[in-house]
Design a protein around this motif. Structure first.
Motif, PDB file in Angstrom:
ATOM      1  N   VAL A 113      30.441  12.785  -5.832  1.00 57.51           N
ATOM      2  CA  VAL A 113      30.724  13.749  -4.880  1.00 57.51           C
ATOM      3  C   VAL A 113      30.055  13.891  -3.618  1.00 57.51           C
ATOM      4  O   VAL A 113      30.471  13.904  -2.577  1.00 57.51           O
ATOM      5  N   GLN A 114      28.495  13.968  -3.666  1.00 61.71           N
ATOM      6  CA  GLN A 114      27.584  14.176  -2.849  1.00 61.71           C
ATOM      7  C   GLN A 114      26.334  13.481  -3.242  1.00 61.71           C
ATOM      8  O   GLN A 114      25.298  13.696  -3.413  1.00 61.71           O
ATOM      9  N   PRO A 115      26.641  12.138  -3.143  1.00 58.41           N
ATOM     10  CA  PRO A 115      25.611  10.976  -3.445  1.00 58.41           C
ATOM     11  C   PRO A 115      23.979  11.021  -2.944  1.00 58.41           C
ATOM     12  O   PRO A 115      23.178  11.141  -3.790  1.00 58.41           O
ATOM     13  N   MET A 116      24.002  11.626  -1.594  1.00 58.84           N
ATOM     14  CA  MET A 116      22.685  11.440  -1.218  1.00 58.84           C
ATOM     15  C   MET A 116      21.959  12.674  -1.725  1.00 58.84           C
ATOM     16  O   MET A 116      20.601  12.590  -1.794  1.00 58.84           O
ATOM     17  N   ALA A 118      22.416  14.117  -4.573  1.00 55.98           N
ATOM     18  CA  ALA A 118      22.065  13.994  -5.854  1.00 55.98           C
ATOM     19  C   ALA A 118      21.064  12.755  -6.301  1.00 55.98           C
ATOM     20  O   ALA A 118      20.515  12.845  -7.364  1.00 55.98           O
ATOM     21  N   LEU A 119      21.201  11.831  -5.443  1.00 51.35           N
ATOM     22  CA  LEU A 119      20.105  10.942  -5.788  1.00 51.35           C
ATOM     23  C   LEU A 119      18.843  11.223  -5.992  1.00 51.35           C
ATOM     24  O   LEU A 119      18.171  10.407  -7.015  1.00 51.35           O
ATOM     25  N   LEU A 120      18.195  11.762  -5.243  1.00 51.98           N
ATOM     26  CA  LEU A 120      16.717  12.230  -5.633  1.00 51.98           C
ATOM     27  C   LEU A 120      16.667  12.946  -6.824  1.00 51.98           C
ATOM     28  O   LEU A 120      15.762  12.506  -7.622  1.00 51.98           O
ATOM     29  N   PHE A 121      17.548  13.733  -7.121  1.00 52.70           N
ATOM     30  CA  PHE A 121      17.538  14.438  -8.570  1.00 52.70           C
ATOM     31  C   PHE A 121      17.562  13.347  -9.776  1.00 52.70           C
ATOM     32  O   PHE A 121      16.753  13.346 -10.721  1.00 52.70           O
ATOM     33  N   VAL A 122      18.661  12.432  -9.443  1.00 48.57           N
ATOM     34  CA  VAL A 122      19.149  11.445 -10.742  1.00 48.57           C
ATOM     35  C   VAL A 122      17.578  10.504 -10.671  1.00 48.57           C
ATOM     36  O   VAL A 122      17.401  10.132 -11.824  1.00 48.57           O
ATOM     37  N   LEU A 123      17.052  10.211  -9.520  1.00 48.60           N
ATOM     38  CA  LEU A 123      15.791   9.021  -9.607  1.00 48.60           C
ATOM     39  C   LEU A 123      14.526   9.915 -10.246  1.00 48.60           C
ATOM     40  O   LEU A 123      13.984   9.357 -11.103  1.00 48.60           O
TER      41      LEU A 123
END
Length: 144
Positions: A113-116, A118-123
């Motif tokens: 839904v909001q990849p940018m 969320a990406l930092l959190f997932v990484l």
């Protein structure tokens, strides 16, 4: 793709969609739930409470089955003692959840839904998992 994998994928998509639809991928909403002395938002509590009924039904159904519908055996969690690893892991999880307002399930669902954002959190989550694996595999090798 096996039947088990298809069912796992569909279950994950359903779970992620439920998180997105309920707004639980919004860190501000999660932090508002944790802010019990300020502008408290009980929504997350209702979502968690709403999960209890289907899970209670699932446990009752599982008790009556001889084997799962799409596997040969049940893979139920084993009971373990409360130790320093459990306590420290729970504390780190809770602190991170409170600071970021997001945890693994919603973090991964937010990628759709909001990849940018969320990406930092997932990484960071993946790096933490890798670090944990490295530390504890190194400890087990040194004891051998």
């Amino acid at each position: 793709m096996t039947r088990e994998n298809v069912l796992a994928l569909l279950s994950g998509v359903l779970f992620g969609a439920g998180l997105a639809i309920s707004g639980m991928i919004d860190p501000a909403r999660v932090r508002a739930f944790l802010d019990v002395t300020g502008n408290w938002d009980p929504t997350l509590g209702f979502v968690m409470g709403g999960a209890l009924l289907p899970m209670a039904v699932a446990w009752q159904v599982a008790k009556r089955l001889r084997k799962p519908l799409v596997s040969n055996d049940f893979h139920l969690p084993s009971t373990s003692d409360v130790d320093w690893r459990l306590i420290s892991g729970a504390a780190i999880f809770g602190i991170g959840w409170g600071l970021a307002g997001i945890c693994p399930g919603p973090g991964i669902a937010a990628l759709a839904v909001q990849p940018m954002s969320a990406l930092l959190f997932v990484l960071a989550m993946a790096a933490g998992m890798r670090l944990h694996s490295f530390i504890f595999s190194a400890r087990s090798l040194s004891r051998a």
